[in-house]
Design an enzyme around this catalytic site. Structure first.
Site: not given
Length: 305
Positions: A54, A58
């Site tokens: 994740y 990002k």
């Protein structure tokens, strides 16, 4: 890898693709801007632990800001990032912290107001920045931030990827009644007294809820490797369903490894499987699609247990 690919496609690839497709029109604009909702590139390892995929997704968006800002600087196309200083109340935040986290959040209006101020800046001078919503508004003269609070007067929780460590966020959430599902890892903690009995009792309660219709709707056999209590299984694939201690007599579709304490919390609604997996409290081997079915099943079982 499907979950990894999805995160990369939506965040990093999606950002790159949308920028590429829009660029011809942006080059014709008098004040062109690209604004990504992505965090500053904080290289502290604790923001990678337990959710490295994740974070990579990002940060991929943030790297697009760095690269494209320089690439299109001479063309006058501004490329910036915007990130909230405090948590913004969304469905994702409720999933991570429970319903009580709401009062520690601001609403999304603060992000839209900050975005407006950024997008109306001169694109030739305001580019390559990692803006924080509150700082943007403060520079514009805004002093009243209570209007953005979901519950005015309540302490607010800092957002992720800033300079507040995850364990500090956890303690702050817990202090205000939230139940963070991404808390400090308890895998090395000893189970509280009576934890073993709770596991056996929980499986007995699950047994009482099984039926042919449930088996038909789920169609999966789950194995649980509980560190303090050994192996258990939940058969929602054969007959009217069954539970048992030890290895399943039939091939399993999904194996879940966790502590007994976290198993009890999961079926008690205090720990959601998805966030347990993301935070490293749950390891899954097998069919991820069927693993996700179990989360829905837990919601149904909770009212019956």
């Amino acid at each position: 890898m499907k979950r990894y690919d999805l995160m990369m496609e939506v965040n990093t690839r999606g950002t790159y693709l949308a920028s590429k497709v829009c660029l011809p029109s942006l080059l014709k604009s008098s004040n062109p801007h690209i604004l990504n909702l992505s965090p500053p590139l904080n290289m502290n390892p604790h923001w990678f632990k337990n959710h490295v995929a994740y974070t990579m997704a990002k940060y991929g968006m943030s790297m697009c800001v760095l690269g494209m800002a320089e690439e299109f600087r001479d063309n006058g196309v501004a490329v910036n990032a915007l990130w909230p200083k405090t948590a913004i109340y969304t469905a994702a935040m409720e999933m991570l912290g429970g319903s009580e986290v709401k009062k520690q959040c601001r609403n999304d209006a603060i992000m839209s107001d900050a975005a407006y101020l950024i997008l109306t800046k001169n694109s030739r001078t305001a580019t390559g920045n990692f803006y924080i919503d509150e700082e943007v508004l403060s520079e514009a003269g805004v002093t009243d931030f209570e209007k953005y609070a979901v519950e005015p007067g309540h302490d607010l929780m800092p957002d992720f990827f800033l300079d507040v460590a995850p364990d500090v966020l956890v303690k702050q959430m817990e202090a205000h009644g939230a139940k963070p599902a991404f808390g400090s890892d308890s895998s090395t903690a000893q189970p509280s007294s009576g934890e073993n009995a709770k596991v056996a009792q929980l499986f007995q309660q699950i047994q009482g809820t099984l039926c042919a219709d449930l088996v038909k709707s789920v169609g999966a056999l789950y194995a649980f490797d509980l560190k303090e209590d050994g192996n258990w299984y939940l058969d929602l694939k054969n007959g009217d369903g069954n539970v048992g201690q030890g290895d399943s007599p039939n091939p399993v579709d999904v194996t879940m490894t966790m502590t007994s304490e976290n198993f009890v919390k999961m079926f008690g609604g205090q720990l959601k499987p998805t966030v347990a997996f993301m935070s490293g409290k749950l390891k899954i081997k097998g069919d991820m699609g069927k693993a996700m079915k179990l989360e829905k099943l837990m919601g149904q079982l909770k009212s019956k247990l």
